[in-house]
Design an enzyme around this catalytic site. Structure first.
Site, mmCIF file in Angstrom:
data_model
loop_
_atom_site.group_PDB
_atom_site.id
_atom_site.type_symbol
_atom_site.label_atom_id
_atom_site.label_comp_id
_atom_site.label_asym_id
_atom_site.label_seq_id
_atom_site.Cartn_x
_atom_site.Cartn_y
_atom_site.Cartn_z
ATOM 1 N N CYS A 294 0.222 3.628 2.920
ATOM 2 C CA CYS A 294 0.751 3.019 4.149
ATOM 3 C C CYS A 294 2.236 3.325 4.290
ATOM 4 C CB CYS A 294 0.556 1.501 4.134
ATOM 5 S SG CYS A 294 -1.170 0.979 4.102
ATOM 6 N N CYS B 203 0.831 -1.211 0.000
ATOM 7 C CA CYS B 203 0.000 0.000 0.000
ATOM 8 C C CYS B 203 0.865 1.261 0.000
ATOM 9 C CB CYS B 203 -0.897 -0.058 1.236
ATOM 10 S SG CYS B 203 -1.673 1.476 1.722
#
Length: 103
Positions: free
Chosen positions: A34, A31
């Protein structure tokens, strides 16, 4: 004094949140947001000491994700003495996270 960020599993998280203030970052290694949030959290960890910051890999901790009702990543959950205090979803900026921690 700064805190260190570390990755934990579900059992470690359960034990840690009973002991005080913990900011849990539920993330995925694939991600993009993230990864960006990780840099923000590392920066925050350098300047605070009243909280433990931990990361939980979304893909390797399915039971923990379900237990805490995490629906997506990144998700930040603030715990204090075993109770969920606040939750945010998505990439957050440093001032938002600091306000969350110090509120």
């Amino acid at each position: 004094m700064a805190v260190t960020m570390r990755e934990v599993n579900g059992e470690e998280l359960d034990a840690l949140i009973q002991q005080g203030k913990v900011l849990a970052d539920f993330y995925s290694k694939t991600c993009g947001p993230c990864k960006m949030l990780s840099f923000v959290l590392k920066d925050i960890a350098k300047s605070i000491d009243e909280i433990e910051i931990v990361t939980i890999d979304f893909d390797n901790n399915k039971e923990t994700i379900e237990k805490y009702g995490v629906e997506g990543y990144p998700t930040l959950v603030l715990f204090n003495n075993g109770q969920e205090i606040q939750r945010t979803k998505g990439l957050q900026q440093k001032p938002v996270i600091l306000k969350m921690i110090t509120a």
